[in-house]
Design a protein around this motif. Structure first.
Motif, mmCIF file in Angstrom:
data_model
loop_
_atom_site.group_PDB
_atom_site.id
_atom_site.type_symbol
_atom_site.label_atom_id
_atom_site.label_comp_id
_atom_site.label_asym_id
_atom_site.label_seq_id
_atom_site.Cartn_x
_atom_site.Cartn_y
_atom_site.Cartn_z
ATOM 1 N N ALA A 162 0.815 -1.209 0.000
ATOM 2 C CA ALA A 162 0.000 0.000 0.000
ATOM 3 C C ALA A 162 0.846 1.255 0.000
ATOM 4 C CB ALA A 162 -0.919 -0.008 1.221
ATOM 5 N N VAL A 163 1.934 1.234 0.763
ATOM 6 C CA VAL A 163 2.736 2.454 0.863
ATOM 7 C C VAL A 163 3.428 2.747 -0.474
ATOM 8 C CG1 VAL A 163 4.765 1.339 1.869
ATOM 9 C CG2 VAL A 163 4.365 3.736 2.264
ATOM 10 N N ALA B 296 2.159 2.027 -3.400
ATOM 11 C CA ALA B 296 1.112 2.545 -4.276
ATOM 12 C C ALA B 296 0.867 4.019 -3.984
ATOM 13 C CB ALA B 296 -0.175 1.741 -4.083
ATOM 14 N N VAL B 297 0.730 4.350 -2.730
ATOM 15 C CA VAL B 297 0.435 5.722 -2.346
ATOM 16 C C VAL B 297 1.616 6.640 -2.673
ATOM 17 C CG1 VAL B 297 0.010 7.175 -0.334
ATOM 18 C CG2 VAL B 297 -1.261 5.069 -0.620
#
Lengths: 350, 382
Positions: free
Chosen positions: A207-208, A210-211
């Motif tokens: 997730a990190v 992607a963000v």
């Protein structure tokens, strides 16, 4: 007190089934499913997944071994405990039950306290594993939805071809692996006609990654301007996305601007531009302008270059096939397990 | 024939007071391919070895001089080795012994004389389950860490103190904000800009769904919004552009609710347009409130959606509150908070520098439990 857990009881003898059901009911289990033979057991298991199967080994027709093997072939049964009950006392039979996929084997006649104790151990494990498994499936579904959006950050090959006419400059390749992270790159034509390339090695995962990737891209898109040089752009993007005192949201970030006056570039972290110099040796370049006559240059992240086999290997790849070198570098990095690799080969106009 | 293990690196502790038994068990295990076998001759030594080698599985004898197997098992469970498989191996085989062993925390129970095949089959089952548990636990730990980092990145892209101070200085208005994504990542954000002519532009956006997809859509849209000039921004026309962009970017079924407002202290007005956003709350200097019309189709659904501008007075002392539906839909013992509950809480939280959103949220937490993303921004005209 009511106990959680759906238990499938398989036994051809009605008396045994009823006795087991009575034991479980007395202990507070309410979700009991009874089956009198193998096919009935498989039918019952095909409905709502049980949390535990208590299975008799010796049954006419399809026996317990076969039921066990059939159940284990189903992927959703991987973590469902199967407790085999058997009057067979030969150790070889017990071992055969384990080979068929049993989680546990107990002797008949049934000892109520023992079977309940074992049931609790198995159900505890089952519930922990199920919760963790559901977390993972949910996360994987989310990644599957986000992955195409993430891949959408990479330029479309047709777009690249249109911007880099043959003989003018450059071949660019990228591949993104199964997760989030690795290299991302983009290109744009600035007002006035200069072409701007950037390469980000996101350096994190999940997730990190992607963000971070979207955050960095948004900053690059917003701050790119004909009046802003590469070094200044790298600085502005860094100021926008990085928090003072914390690590950068990339392990490498590099900008290259190609215009009629030459090639300018700047980098932060492990992303570099290398020029192919005398004797076919790659030389890392100091940030700044690439003088006319540079011939061929390679833009890649340190992680990708290392995964591809280092500078020596890249030199060989370039020498063997200058047009295919970017593909070859990315292919080697991917084979070495690099999640997301990109290499850009710039060639000076003929 | 002894089946080879698929886990040769697993660490196994064998506890037995009889040397011949220790030898026998370790021989079986070695023949099956296990390479890391540790031996202990009594209960105390067993506990020491568990602390020292952190085994993946324990084979435990029940009857030993000194500390018995029952107690070793109980202590291990009490000391936090909840998931460590403990296979009790014993000559005791009364129903009561089995019950006591399981009550003490045993994972499994086998009776001596040990049949090597069965022993190895059970060891295999428990080790496989432990590896699976570890794999899934590691996965969750790693992902949760990434999510926590991603949430921080998401929070950081919101306007910071400096941006708010600059906007306040340029427009003469007072701004407060509150942002708290739900446990996963969320798709909420808010933004503000001074338009260069003394007006303040404020956005509040809520993407459908949660998680990574909602968060990256939010980051993307925020990037887009910041690229565009705020000067002379017409809210309805702006929403139509944003809607067209989102229609192109978003997968079918995804959408965003957006409210964009232009606050003009000089003219004493607020002009806004809504794409399916919750109704804005306007409080006047006396504390009376009203919810303004919002409506409009959420953005990203229909390419040709049209939006309308509404203009309302924004006199001195007035406060505008834009809040995500995570507020009004929060549940408490008395039911959903609803608009009236929010308005009452907002009215009570007015203070020195406009609307104290932190105080408002703290007071609301006494009444309701928030489950969704929360974002709110308030603008007060002094």
């Amino acid at each position: 007190m009511s106990q959680r857990g759906r238990i499938l009881i398989v036994d051809d003898a009605a008396a045994s089934r009823d006795m087991l059901a009575a034991i479980y009911r007395a202990a507070g289990f309410t979700e009991l499913v009874l089956a009198a033979d193998g096919p009935a057991a498989l039918d019952a298991a095909a409905g709502r997944l049980p949390d535990l199967v208590v299975l008799d080994l010796v049954m006419p027709g399809m026996d317990g071994f076969e039921v066990c093997r059939s159940l284990r072939q189903r992927p959703d049964f991987e973590d469902v405990p199967i407790l085999v009950q058997s009057a067979l006392t030969d150790p070889a039979d017990r071992t055969a039950a384990f080979m068929a996929g049993a989680t546990d084997v107990v002797s008949k006649p049934t000892d109520p306290r023992e079977i309940l104790a074992r049931t609790r151990v198995h159900l505890d494990h089952r519930f922990i594993l199920r919760e963790l498994q559901e977390y993972r499936s949910g996360m994987e579904r989310e990644f599957a939805m986000a992955r195409p959006i993430y891949r959408g950050l990479l330029p479309d090959p047709a777009e690249v071809a249109a911007l880099f006419a043959p003989g003018a400059a450059g071949i660019a390749v990228a591949s993104v692996g199964d997760g989030f992270g690795g290299d991302l790159w983009g290109l744009a034509v600035l007002p006035g006609g200069d072409r701007m390339l950037h390469l980000v090695d996101v350096g994190s995962t999940g997730a990190v990654a992607a963000v971070n990737a979207f955050n960095v891209r948004a900053a690059v898109d917003r701050l790119m301007d004909p009046g802003v040089g590469c070094a200044e752009l790298v600085g502005l993007v860094t100021d926008t996305v990085a928090e003072p005192g914390e690590s950068l949201p990339w392990s490498g970030f590099c900008c290259v601007r190609i215009g009629p006056g030459g090639v300018e570039w700047a980098a932060s972290g492990g992303a570099r531009l290398f020029r192919l110099g005398e004797g076919g040796r790659l030389r890392p370049l100091p940030p700044g302008m690439l003088e006319p006559g540079y011939g061929t240059a390679v833009l890649a992240s340190a992680n990708t270059l290392e995964a591809a086999g280092g500078l020596d290997t890249v030199e060989l790849l370039l020498a063997a096939d200058p047009d295919g070198a970017a593909h070859a570098i990315v292919g080697r990095a991917r084979d070495a397990g690099r999640n997301g690799a990109a290499a850009l080969v710039l060639r000076e106009a003929a | 024939m002894i089946a080879r293990t698929s886990n040769p690196e697993a660490r196994i502790l064998v506890v037995d007071d009889q040397e011949t038994n220790r030898l026998l068990l370790s021989t079986y295990l070695r023949q099956a391919g296990y390479r890391h076998i540790t031996l202990a001759a009594d209960g105390l030594e067993a506990l020491e070895q568990v602390a020292r080698v952190a085994p993946d599985l324990v084979l435990l004898d029940l009857v030993m001089p000194g500390m018995e197997g029952f107690e070793v098992c109980q202590r291990l469970r009490a000391e936090g080795h909840r998931d460590l498989p403990v296979i009790v191996q014993t000559a005791l085989n009364r129903s009561d012994d089995r019950r006591r062993a399981f009550a003490a925390g045993a994972t499994d129970f086998i009776v001596k004389p040990i049949h090597p095949q069965e022993l190895l089959a059970r060891v295999h089952v428990h080790l496989a389950r432990r590896m699976r548990l570890r794999e899934l636990t590691d996965y969750r730990t790693r992902r949760a860490m990434e999510l926590a980092l991603a949430r921080r990145v998401h929070e950081r892209v919101l306007p910071g103190t400096t941006e708010v101070l600059l906007a306040e200085g340029a427009t003469g208005l007072m701004v407060q904000s509150f942002f708290e994504p739900s446990q996963e990542l969320g798709g909420d954000f808010w933004d503000l800009r001074a338009d260069g002519r003394g007006r303040l532009v404020v956005w509040i956006v809520d993407f459908s769904g949660h998680g990574i997809t909602a968060a990256i859509h939010a980051l993307r849209l925020q990037g887009e919004l910041r690229r565009q000039p705020a000067e002379g921004l017409d809210p309805a026309a702006h929403l139509e552009e944003v809607n067209a962009t989102l229609k192109r970017l978003l997968p079918t079924g995804s959408f965003a609710t957006i409210l964009v407002a232009v606050l003009d202290a000089a003219a004493g007005t607020m002009t806004y347009a809504s794409a399916g956003a919750p109704r804005p709350l306007m409080l006047d200097a006396e504390g009376t409130f009203c919810f303004l019309e919002a409506g409009g189709l959420p953005a990203g659904i229909l390419g040709k959606a049209r939006y309308e501008n509404r203009t309302v007075p924004f006199p001195p002392g007035a406060t505008l509150l834009l809040a995500s539906d995570g507020f009004t839909e929060a549940e408490g013992p008395d039911g959903m908070l609803e608009e009236d509950g929010l308005a009452a809480a907002a009215g009570a939280a007015r203070g020195g520098h406009g609307l104290r959103l932190d105080r408002m949220v703290a007071a609301l937490r006494e009444k309701v439990r928030f489950a969704d993303d929360l974002s709110a921004v308030s603008v007060t005209r002094p």
